[in-house]
Design a protein around this motif. Structure first.
Motif, PDB file in Angstrom:
ATOM      1  N   GLY A   1       0.817  -1.209   0.000  1.00  0.00           N
ATOM      2  CA  GLY A   1       0.000   0.000   0.000  1.00  0.00           C
ATOM      3  C   GLY A   1       0.852   1.261   0.000  1.00  0.00           C
ATOM      4  N   LEU A   2       1.948   1.243   0.760  1.00  0.00           N
ATOM      5  CA  LEU A   2       2.836   2.396   0.789  1.00  0.00           C
ATOM      6  C   LEU A   2       3.500   2.600  -0.575  1.00  0.00           C
ATOM      7  N   ALA A   3       3.844   1.514  -1.230  1.00  0.00           N
ATOM      8  CA  ALA A   3       4.433   1.623  -2.571  1.00  0.00           C
ATOM      9  C   ALA A   3       3.451   2.279  -3.537  1.00  0.00           C
ATOM     10  N   LYS A   4       2.175   1.897  -3.458  1.00  0.00           N
ATOM     11  CA  LYS A   4       1.158   2.514  -4.325  1.00  0.00           C
ATOM     12  C   LYS A   4       1.004   3.994  -4.010  1.00  0.00           C
ATOM     13  N   MET A   5       1.010   4.331  -2.701  1.00  0.00           N
ATOM     14  CA  MET A   5       0.871   5.732  -2.305  1.00  0.00           C
ATOM     15  C   MET A   5       2.017   6.570  -2.862  1.00  0.00           C
ATOM     16  N   THR A   6       3.242   6.077  -2.735  1.00  0.00           N
ATOM     17  CA  THR A   6       4.383   6.865  -3.217  1.00  0.00           C
ATOM     18  C   THR A   6       4.370   6.974  -4.735  1.00  0.00           C
ATOM     19  N   ALA A   7       3.864   5.947  -5.409  1.00  0.00           N
ATOM     20  CA  ALA A   7       3.795   5.994  -6.872  1.00  0.00           C
ATOM     21  C   ALA A   7       2.758   7.001  -7.356  1.00  0.00           C
ATOM     22  N   LEU A   8       1.678   7.174  -6.604  1.00  0.00           N
ATOM     23  CA  LEU A   8       0.604   8.086  -6.990  1.00  0.00           C
ATOM     24  C   LEU A   8       0.901   9.536  -6.631  1.00  0.00           C
ATOM     25  N   SER A   9       1.895   9.770  -5.788  1.00  0.00           N
ATOM     26  CA  SER A   9       2.163  11.107  -5.262  1.00  0.00           C
ATOM     27  C   SER A   9       3.092  11.892  -6.181  1.00  0.00           C
ATOM     28  N   ASN A  10       2.757  13.152  -6.394  1.00  0.00           N
ATOM     29  CA  ASN A  10       3.607  14.038  -7.188  1.00  0.00           C
ATOM     30  C   ASN A  10       4.681  14.713  -6.352  1.00  0.00           C
ATOM     31  N   PHE A  11       4.672  14.477  -5.055  1.00  0.00           N
ATOM     32  CA  PHE A  11       5.657  15.058  -4.144  1.00  0.00           C
ATOM     33  C   PHE A  11       6.572  13.952  -3.622  1.00  0.00           C
ATOM     34  N   ARG A  12       7.723  14.347  -3.103  1.00  0.00           N
ATOM     35  CA  ARG A  12       8.686  13.387  -2.573  1.00  0.00           C
ATOM     36  C   ARG A  12       8.366  13.013  -1.124  1.00  0.00           C
TER      37      ARG A  12
END
Length: 475
Positions: free
Chosen positions: A107-118
């Motif tokens: 789930g965290l991997a999906k969140m980071t992939a969807l985010s335009n921020f670092r």
């Protein structure tokens, strides 16, 4: 409302125009938003107002932007509403709060992939195969000023963030004070240096004492409400409460590569008169779920404490699963007040938002006592809430850092038999953090603890839990 908007905007404008010389860096910081999607249209309007005057504005989150609102936490993909809002607003970076791990590694991997921020965290190691996109730091060019932001994620007593161990399988963590010195070189290359942390106010005060070469710490995790900011050992610390009561606008004046003045001001979201129409439409879309508003029970009196709501939760679990005793960690209760009147599905999913499942085990009175003490230690020295037994807790002193004596009693006031076995229910999170010796590690069910409460309330109807408490404290 229009007058309020104009007056607040005027204050912001005056603040932004107050710097007479040198270069200026302005940072808008949030912390512990906990999926407060209802406030995101106002936050968007605030950022719009600030960026219209200063396009170089940095917008930072200190973590725990998710977990706390079912419209966000039950969405697929998980937490997409908050990420969509943060992308739309234009967040520049976020720390990893302990609740960012609630949807496990995938789930965290999906969140980071969807985010335009670092996502920034210097004290985490994520193997490449996890797909989690996180970096230790980021350097921003703001009006020609180099701003270095180093991220720090929370590490609890078990050597991992305050989440279920299954949520961070394959990840490794280091203590902040071990990692921060490794990035001293970064502070020497930047004009402004910021620690973006999710470790709590008290711990950040300690960091300020150890690492005075940072100009400011954007703090979080303990929901500490600061008035603007506080300076400790020359380091400015900012933090607001829980679910966006305020955000902080920090103005840093820089001359010859050094910060020469610091000013932090709170902006109150509830009294800010502006909205962003696109964000309003996004909110309406994400909240289009009639099931969430379904009434499942009623409180006949106002509830004013975490304790009372925790006892209700434990009563529901104990009765529905036919157990003698139920346990909830104090931090697992997410409301401290609830008005008399209807209780909806959404209310319970907000009260118990973690999607934990029930664990039933057979424990002796002694094993139960050891487990409660272990839970206290793991939950930042907060004694757990129970149903089916009460407790008298005697601490060594008023700071409540150590339990001197623990007495457990049956509902009729008799001392609990330390040799007798009891059928005990808790959730999988408590079972994992309460590291105590016990023969039975328990059987984990499939039903979420929140769904158990919903089913219990549908049978009960009207309930009264005002003033209920399961333990007394002495020192």
């Amino acid at each position: 409302m229009k007058k309020i908007f104009l007056s607040i905007t005027s204050v912001i404008v005056l603040s932004l125009m107050s710097v007479a010389h040198g270069e200026t860096v302005r940072i808008l910081s949030t912390n512990d938003m906990h999926a407060a999607i209802e406030k995101m249209p106002k936050l968007a309007a605030i950022v719009d107002s600030l960026r219209a005057i200063d396009p170089g504005l940095l917008v930072l989150s200190a973590g725990d932007f998710r977990t706390g609102n079912p419209y966000n936490d039950l969405y697929e993909p998980v937490s997409y509403p908050m990420i969509a809002f943060m992308n739309f607003i234009g967040f520049d970076a976020s720390a990893l709060g302990n609740h960012e791990y609630d949807s496990k590694v995938d789930g965290l991997a999906k969140m980071t992939a969807l985010s335009n921020f670092r996502y920034l965290a210097a004290n985490i190691t994520c193997p490449e195969e996890t797909g989690i996109k996180v970096v230790p730091y980021q350097v921003f060019d703001v009006n020609g000023v180099k701003v270095g932001v180093l991220g720090i994620t929370q590490v609890g007593t078990l050597g991992i963030p305050d989440t279920h161990p299954d949520n961070v399988k394959g990840l490794s963590f280091q203590l902040p004070e071990e990692v921060i010195p490794q990035y001293k070189w970064l502070t020497e290359q930047c004009d402004v240096n910021v620690l973006l942390t999710h470790i709590g106010y008290e711990n950040d005060v300690e960091l300020a004492g150890k690492f005075p070469y940072y100009d400011m710490i954007v703090s979080s995790h303990t929901h500490t409400q600061l008035e603007g900011g506080e300076v400790h050992n020359g380091v400015l610390i900012t933090q607001n409460g829980y679910q966006l009561p305020r955000v902080t606008l920090t103005t840093l004046e820089v001359e010859d590569g050094k910060v020469v003045s610091k000013k932090a001001e709170n902006i109150f979201l509830d009294t800010f008169g502006g909205h962003n129409e696109v964000a309003d439409a996004m909110l309406a879309h994400f909240k289009s779920s009639p099931e969430m508003e379904r009434e499942i029970g009623r409180f006949v009196t106002d509830i004013t404490t975490y304790d009372a709501l925790g006892v209700m939760m434990c009563d529901a679990w104990r009765e529905e699963l036919g157990c003698d005793i139920a346990i909830e960690n104090y931090g697992g209760v997410r409301y401290d007040v609830f008005p008399a009147g209807p209780i909806t599905v959404k209310d319970i999913l907000n009260l118990d938002p973690f999607m934990n499942t029930a664990v039933v085990m057979s424990l002796t009175g002694k094993e139960l006592s050891d487990m409660l003490i272990a839970c206290f230690k793991a939950d930042r020295n907060r004694f757990p809430i129970t149903s089916g037994c009460t407790a008298t807790v005697t601490y060594t002193d008023v700071s409540k850092t150590k339990i001197k004596k623990l007495e457990l009693f049956t509902p009729d006031g008799k001392k609990l038999d330390m040799k007798k076995k009891y059928r005990v229910m808790t959730n999988n999170y408590v079972a994992s953090i309460a590291d105590s010796p016990r023969q039975d590690q328990g059987v984990r069910g499939t039903a979420t603890t929140s769904s158990i409460i919903i089913g219990w309330l549908e049978k009960k109807g009207a309930i009264d839990y005002s003033g209920r408490r399961s333990f007394t404290e002495k020192w």
